[in-house]
Design a protein around this motif. Sequence first.
Motif, PDB file in Angstrom:
ATOM      1  N   PRO A 112       0.802  -1.225   0.000  1.00  0.00           N
ATOM      2  CA  PRO A 112       0.000   0.000   0.000  1.00  0.00           C
ATOM      3  C   PRO A 112       0.833   1.273   0.000  1.00  0.00           C
ATOM      4  N   CYS A 113       2.153   1.117   0.222  1.00  0.00           N
ATOM      5  CA  CYS A 113       3.022   2.295   0.374  1.00  0.00           C
ATOM      6  C   CYS A 113       3.543   2.831  -0.953  1.00  0.00           C
ATOM      7  N   VAL A 114       3.853   1.931  -1.897  1.00  0.00           N
ATOM      8  CA  VAL A 114       4.545   2.351  -3.110  1.00  0.00           C
ATOM      9  C   VAL A 114       3.663   3.238  -3.984  1.00  0.00           C
ATOM     10  N   SER A 115       2.411   2.807  -4.229  1.00  0.00           N
ATOM     11  CA  SER A 115       1.533   3.617  -5.085  1.00  0.00           C
ATOM     12  C   SER A 115       1.194   4.946  -4.415  1.00  0.00           C
ATOM     13  N   ALA A 116       1.001   4.930  -3.076  1.00  0.00           N
ATOM     14  CA  ALA A 116       0.730   6.182  -2.360  1.00  0.00           C
ATOM     15  C   ALA A 116       1.954   7.095  -2.389  1.00  0.00           C
ATOM     16  N   HIS A 117       3.155   6.504  -2.361  1.00  0.00           N
ATOM     17  CA  HIS A 117       4.411   7.279  -2.429  1.00  0.00           C
ATOM     18  C   HIS A 117       4.525   8.011  -3.774  1.00  0.00           C
ATOM     19  N   ILE A 118       4.015   7.396  -4.841  1.00  0.00           N
ATOM     20  CA  ILE A 118       3.999   8.075  -6.143  1.00  0.00           C
ATOM     21  C   ILE A 118       3.162   9.349  -6.054  1.00  0.00           C
ATOM     22  N   GLY A 119       1.948   9.224  -5.498  1.00  0.00           N
ATOM     23  CA  GLY A 119       1.066  10.381  -5.380  1.00  0.00           C
ATOM     24  C   GLY A 119       1.689  11.514  -4.592  1.00  0.00           C
ATOM     25  N   ASP A 120       2.515  11.165  -3.579  1.00  0.00           N
ATOM     26  CA  ASP A 120       3.163  12.187  -2.742  1.00  0.00           C
ATOM     27  C   ASP A 120       4.145  13.065  -3.524  1.00  0.00           C
ATOM     28  N   GLN A 121       4.623  12.567  -4.668  1.00  0.00           N
ATOM     29  CA  GLN A 121       5.665  13.287  -5.408  1.00  0.00           C
ATOM     30  C   GLN A 121       5.115  14.473  -6.206  1.00  0.00           C
ATOM     31  N   PHE A 122       3.795  14.533  -6.378  1.00  0.00           N
ATOM     32  CA  PHE A 122       3.206  15.535  -7.275  1.00  0.00           C
ATOM     33  C   PHE A 122       2.655  16.733  -6.505  1.00  0.00           C
ATOM     34  N   GLY A 123       2.857  17.919  -7.097  1.00  0.00           N
ATOM     35  CA  GLY A 123       2.253  19.140  -6.593  1.00  0.00           C
ATOM     36  C   GLY A 123       1.147  19.597  -7.529  1.00  0.00           C
TER      37      GLY A 123
END
Length: 438
Positions: free
Chosen positions: A133-144
Amino acid sequence: MPNYKTRPDPSNKLPPGIAYIVGNEAAERFSYYGMRAILVVFMTQNLMNSSGQLAVMSENEAQGYFHLFVSIVYFMPLLGALLADGLIGKYQTIIFLSLIYCLGHFALAIDDTRMGLLIGQGLIAMGAGGIKPCVSAHIGDQFGIANQHLMTKVFSWFYFSINFGAFSAMLIVPWLLAHYGSSVAFAVPGLLMLMATITFWSGRYRFVHVQPAGINFIKEMFSHVGITSLGKLASIYAFIAVFWALFDQTASSWILQARKMDRNLFGFELLPSQIQAANPLLIMLLVPLFSYVVYPFLSRFLVLTALRKMTIGLFLTVIAFTISSIIQMQLDAGLTPPISWQLLAYLFLTSAEVMVSITCLEFSYTQAPKTMKSFVMAFYFLSVALGNLFTSAVNFFIHNDDGTSKLAGANYFWFFSGLMLITAVLFLLVSKRYREDH
């Protein structure tokens, strides 16, 4: 904490850490699906005892342990979500659990007994499930806000990397087992997982690191809104669990069935566990086909909601397992049907995956409270865990002490086909009463 970035750059370009995440995912999925592709074959053909003598499992026993392993893998996202969102953050969680993951692969490579199998599978389940559950959510964190429009494209690459890693692993690792033995076949996925971990670690100063929410995460999870949302989704996931009880048998009962079929395809004889590669290959072909052709066509005749897509997918699963049941009837009669029949079943089952799995993930995200997105993703994975736990329990229950089965031959496949038909009909009735949150 080191001098990590805590918020996205004000840029309209691709976030600098994305390449590390996508590269990591391709290698990690190769390692997981490569190892998983050969587990049932290893347990029924290569397993040793402590004296170095062959001590293989029966087919039902191997299927039981395989689905128990997959079930534990999909329970572990709850641990990953709690660690990432509540305690140490996504990056630290992924690194810590990836190292445990690597140790699991190497335990399988150096010990081909039941003890090595138990230790290796336990460590891999904790690592593979925990980071899920962490990897896909980590992708979302990279975007502004400025580069939000690029997220859909990146998730397409991410999904492609998953299936490319799985496809190549399902062709290569069974070949390694057949030609070089289990030590090499398990060590190669371990090396790929180590490579994935190093790749991810290399991007640490390019990533955006979101701080864990701490105790607030727990409060939100047990709030009235949180519990209500989880309760509503659970009424859907109970049916989706049965889909996974059937779908993940592509790596167990369908491999054992393929062993008895004519596996010559276009002049090449495929290994039984290589047939699984049809699934990720079909996913890469069917996802755009459904998005641009099938869904627009169906939309002419009905309002194609997420719940209706899932309903159609469940009925497609019935067709897929009916085909496998007919194949098994031919095998029981002493015939040797061509592998193309199982590939037809894969076509229906992968179409069902597109309509059930991908749709349910998106549906879960839209129905989750804003503060619980990661946890709801982990909660969704429980449906996969429960489905595999059910299949595991069935296989242990039908296994007789003398190695025979209470559901022998085609009866086994007809049992699951009938169960899926009942589930699909009930889901059709229940989904009509479900009220979506907007």
